[in-house]
Design an enzyme around this catalytic site. Structure first.
Site, PDB file in Angstrom:
ATOM      1  N   GLY A 220       0.927  -0.734  -0.333  1.00  0.00           N
ATOM      2  CA  GLY A 220       0.089   0.324   0.641  1.00  0.00           C
ATOM      3  C   GLY A 220       0.936   1.169   0.508  1.00  0.00           C
ATOM      4  O   GLY A 220       1.026   1.691   1.054  1.00  0.00           O
TER       5      GLY A 220
ATOM      6  N   GLY B 160       0.394   4.257  -0.276  1.00  0.00           N
ATOM      7  CA  GLY B 160      -0.203   5.692  -1.126  1.00  0.00           C
ATOM      8  C   GLY B 160       0.626   6.522  -0.325  1.00  0.00           C
ATOM      9  O   GLY B 160       1.754   7.151  -0.540  1.00  0.00           O
TER      10      GLY B 160
ATOM     11  N   ASN C  51      -5.435   2.663  10.383  1.00  0.00           N
ATOM     12  CA  ASN C  51      -6.310   3.215  11.104  1.00  0.00           C
ATOM     13  C   ASN C  51      -7.337   1.627  11.899  1.00  0.00           C
ATOM     14  O   ASN C  51      -6.747   0.841  10.692  1.00  0.00           O
ATOM     15  CB  ASN C  51      -6.774   4.173  10.351  1.00  0.00           C
ATOM     16  CG  ASN C  51      -6.183   5.395  10.578  1.00  0.00           C
ATOM     17  OD1 ASN C  51      -5.545   5.696  11.556  1.00  0.00           O
ATOM     18  ND2 ASN C  51      -6.561   6.182   9.548  1.00  0.00           N
TER      19      ASN C  51
ATOM     20  N   LYS D 143      -6.362   5.865  19.569  1.00  0.00           N
ATOM     21  CA  LYS D 143      -6.491   6.518  18.189  1.00  0.00           C
ATOM     22  C   LYS D 143      -7.718   6.555  17.079  1.00  0.00           C
ATOM     23  O   LYS D 143      -8.826   7.444  16.753  1.00  0.00           O
ATOM     24  CB  LYS D 143      -4.957   6.382  17.338  1.00  0.00           C
ATOM     25  CG  LYS D 143      -5.443   6.843  15.449  1.00  0.00           C
ATOM     26  CD  LYS D 143      -3.781   6.147  14.686  1.00  0.00           C
ATOM     27  CE  LYS D 143      -4.006   6.829  13.503  1.00  0.00           C
ATOM     28  NZ  LYS D 143      -2.710   7.011  12.497  1.00  0.00           N
TER      29      LYS D 143
ATOM     30  N   ASN E 113     -10.680   8.934  16.005  1.00  0.00           N
ATOM     31  CA  ASN E 113     -11.296   9.011  14.840  1.00  0.00           C
ATOM     32  C   ASN E 113     -12.683   9.273  14.670  1.00  0.00           C
ATOM     33  O   ASN E 113     -13.116   9.059  14.179  1.00  0.00           O
ATOM     34  CB  ASN E 113     -10.722   7.920  14.057  1.00  0.00           C
ATOM     35  CG  ASN E 113      -9.115   8.124  13.611  1.00  0.00           C
ATOM     36  OD1 ASN E 113      -8.748   8.877  13.615  1.00  0.00           O
ATOM     37  ND2 ASN E 113      -8.412   6.920  13.172  1.00  0.00           N
TER      38      ASN E 113
ATOM     39  N   ASN F  60     -13.783  12.020  11.882  1.00  0.00           N
ATOM     40  CA  ASN F  60     -13.637  11.699  10.950  1.00  0.00           C
ATOM     41  C   ASN F  60     -15.552  11.720   9.993  1.00  0.00           C
ATOM     42  O   ASN F  60     -15.887  12.347   9.134  1.00  0.00           O
ATOM     43  CB  ASN F  60     -13.442   9.580  10.824  1.00  0.00           C
ATOM     44  CG  ASN F  60     -11.560   9.985  10.787  1.00  0.00           C
ATOM     45  OD1 ASN F  60     -11.119  10.930  10.766  1.00  0.00           O
ATOM     46  ND2 ASN F  60     -11.023   8.693   9.896  1.00  0.00           N
TER      47      ASN F  60
ATOM     48  N   ASN G 151     -11.632  19.780  10.380  1.00  0.00           N
ATOM     49  CA  ASN G 151     -11.048  19.742  11.956  1.00  0.00           C
ATOM     50  C   ASN G 151     -11.724  20.247  12.929  1.00  0.00           C
ATOM     51  O   ASN G 151     -12.642  20.064  13.971  1.00  0.00           O
ATOM     52  CB  ASN G 151      -9.945  18.750  12.406  1.00  0.00           C
ATOM     53  CG  ASN G 151      -9.945  17.403  11.513  1.00  0.00           C
ATOM     54  OD1 ASN G 151     -10.747  16.597  10.531  1.00  0.00           O
ATOM     55  ND2 ASN G 151      -8.585  16.427  11.932  1.00  0.00           N
TER      56      ASN G 151
ATOM     57  N   ASN H  85      -7.666  20.859   8.609  1.00  0.00           N
ATOM     58  CA  ASN H  85      -7.126  19.751   7.327  1.00  0.00           C
ATOM     59  C   ASN H  85      -8.536  19.050   7.968  1.00  0.00           C
ATOM     60  O   ASN H  85      -9.677  19.143   8.273  1.00  0.00           O
ATOM     61  CB  ASN H  85      -7.137  18.229   9.069  1.00  0.00           C
ATOM     62  CG  ASN H  85      -5.241  18.543   9.281  1.00  0.00           C
ATOM     63  OD1 ASN H  85      -4.823  19.361   8.742  1.00  0.00           O
ATOM     64  ND2 ASN H  85      -4.834  17.693   9.688  1.00  0.00           N
TER      65      ASN H  85
END
Length: 305
Positions: A7, A9, A104, A186, A190, A194, A204, A254
């Site tokens: 991955g 990215g 995540n 975490k 989120n 999110n 945010n 963000n």
């Protein structure tokens, strides 16, 4: 150390680039052919907090079937495809390979265990910030700590070796004896940020500027906290609601990853974040109505893209 990153990215490329700069032998694995070709031809271009440079001692591929087993495989794909990605690239692993998830949400460890023996799996979290600008080009937007740890909380020789490799690449890394607590810690952040930002199209910091979204944030996080407590999870901070609001303010401008996913008509990780709270709550007899509503709303927005 021979390291493959499944991955490549923004975050996968960041870690791959920094580890290569630190002297590790790195292979990036990704489905985006143009990204892979650009890196192989010109190197990985990185700009941002640590300046602009091109990292050339790095390889990339869409098909690593030719590659031999690695010392370390880092999983950075979306949680929605963890099992598929790991099972497709299991040739990168043998009995001596360590597989690290820095993803995540909840459930990634269990999905990796469908292919990889639990004793070969470690986990962690990252607070680094990065965006993918173009094929072969990333912006290192923010520096944050990385935490890694054994699932049983021991400080093993392999954790020390990986810590050394990460540190050599300029990644500030800590060994944790409570990595599951960090993952949940975490997750709660989120959970509060999110879905709400994705539904409202707010950044945010704006979540705590409106009393309505601030209240929903509080309720969602409090539900997740109740589930964590029922699971016997030891969180890395004292007040999850205050901590989540602090993160909102610290990342005020963000756009959350879930908001970006919806804006780009991509599938989100809702099932592994708010949806995971709902699922775990059902198992433990903890009611999570706010997280259920947020999960359903995001699911409808995905279906309507």
């Amino acid at each position: 150390m021979k390291i493959a990153i499944i991955g490549a990215g923004a975050m996968g490329s960041l870690y791959g680039g920094l580890l290569a700069e630190g002297g590790q032998e790195v292979l990036l694995v990704d489905v985006w052919q143009e990204h892979v070709d650009t890196i192989n031809q010109w190197g990985l271009s990185m700009e941002g907090v640590n300046g602009h440079r091109t990292i050339k001692n790095i390889k990339a591929t869409t098909n690593p079937s030719y590659a031999e087993a690695m010392d370390l495989v880092i999983v950075f794909v979306k949680s929605t495809i963890t099992h598929i990605a790991v099972s497709q690239h299991k040739k990168l692993c043998d009995n001596n390979t360590t597989v690290l998830t820095l993803q995540n949400g909840l459930g990634n460890i269990e999905k990796i265990m469908e292919t990889i023996d639990k004793k070969n799996i470690i986990a962690g979290t990252t607070a680094q910030g990065c965006t993918l600008l173009a094929p072969g080009k990333i912006n290192h937007a923010g520096v944050g700590d990385t935490y890694i740890g054994e699932l049983d909380g021991t400080t093993s020789p392999r954790i020390k070796e990986i810590h050394k490799a990460f540190t050599a690449g300029g990644l500030k890394t800590n060994i944790s004896n409570n990595v599951l607590g960090l993952i949940w810690g975490k997750l709660l952040v989120n959970v509060g940020i999110n879905a709400l930002t994705a539904i409202t199209n707010l950044r945010n910091g704006q979540l705590v500027e409106f009393e309505e979204t601030e209240e929903l944030l509080e309720l969602a996080v409090e539900e997740a906290l109740a589930v964590a407590m029922a699971r016997g999870i030891e969180l890395p901070y004292g007040d999850p609601v205050a901590h989540t609001k602090k993160i909102c303010r610290a990342t005020a401008l963000n756009k959350s990853s879930m908001l970006q996913d919806l804006l780009n008509k991509r599938k989100t990780e809702i099932a592994m974040i708010n949806g995971a709270v709902v699922t775990e709550g059902e198992k433990l007899g903890v009611k999570t109505p706010v997280n259920k509503v947020l999960t359903n709303l995001i699911t409808v927005l995905e279906k309507n893209q």
